[in-house]
Design a protein around this motif. Structure first.
Motif, PDB file in Angstrom:
ATOM      1  N   GLN A  28       0.828  -1.198   0.000  1.00 39.53           N
ATOM      2  CA  GLN A  28       0.000   0.000   0.000  1.00 39.53           C
ATOM      3  C   GLN A  28       0.865   1.251   0.000  1.00 39.53           C
ATOM      4  O   GLN A  28       2.016   1.227   0.423  1.00 39.53           O
ATOM      5  N   THR A  29       0.260   2.325  -0.434  1.00 42.15           N
ATOM      6  CA  THR A  29       0.857   3.644  -0.295  1.00 42.15           C
ATOM      7  C   THR A  29      -0.029   4.419   0.671  1.00 42.15           C
ATOM      8  O   THR A  29      -1.207   4.612   0.410  1.00 42.15           O
ATOM      9  N   THR A  68       4.699  10.235   2.762  1.00 40.04           N
ATOM     10  CA  THR A  68       4.236   9.109   1.958  1.00 40.04           C
ATOM     11  C   THR A  68       5.032   7.873   2.349  1.00 40.04           C
ATOM     12  O   THR A  68       6.257   7.874   2.272  1.00 40.04           O
ATOM     13  N   GLN A  70       5.392   3.727   1.695  1.00 42.78           N
ATOM     14  CA  GLN A  70       5.053   2.606   0.829  1.00 42.78           C
ATOM     15  C   GLN A  70       5.571   1.330   1.456  1.00 42.78           C
ATOM     16  O   GLN A  70       6.680   1.299   1.992  1.00 42.78           O
TER      17      GLN A  70
END
Length: 158
Positions: A28-29, A68, A70
């Motif tokens: 997922q991000t 962000t 990841q």
């Protein structure tokens, strides 16, 4: 091959499994809004997130207060990890202008949003199907008749 047969037999028979198979997390991000003012704040958040199990990369845009992450992580665990550093964190609340029907409406417009973004809001007004006036909901019908020539209480400016 033996492990696969054992797994399948455990699924069919059920119960008597001596091993538990965890559901694998999906890649997922996760985008967060975290207020960071200095290099020390940024490093504290980066170190906390980089040490999490499953994290592949951490990108920080301090100007937009955007982080962000990841990897094979769960969003709520990422938020909790950032909050453990003493920073206020929330899931990224903004979307680009092009994704909102009315970007300057009161619930969407936010002065603190980065350039080109507005606050994420759910649809304010239900969209009717192509069925015509019978498919319109009571809210839409009321708005349509508000400016109708047939309505004696309609707006007189028109």
């Amino acid at each position: 091959m033996g492990g696969t047969l054992e797994y399948l037999s455990d699924l069919l028979v059920g119960g008597g499994s001596r091993r538990r198979y965890k559901k694998r997390k999906q890649f997922q991000t996760v985008e967060l809004r975290v207020r960071m003012d200095c290099d020390g704040c940024e490093m504290k958040v980066r170190n906390a997130l980089s040490s999490m199990k499953g994290v592949q990369s951490v990108e920080i845009n301090r100007k937009q207060y955007k982080v962000t992450v990841q990897g094979y992580v769960e969003p709520h665990k990422v938020v909790k990890r950032v909050q453990a550093t003493g920073k206020k964190a929330e899931i990224w609340p903004y979307v680009p202008y092009s994704h909102v029907a009315h970007p300057y409406a009161a619930p969407a417009y936010d002065k603190k949003a980065p350039p080109g973004y507005v606050r994420r809001v759910d649809a304010v007004m239900p969209v009717s199907s192509y069925g015509g006036p019978t498919a319109a909901g009571p809210q839409e019908e009321r708005l349509v008749t508000m400016f109708s020539d047939d309505n004696p209480n309609a707006c007189s400016i028109m």
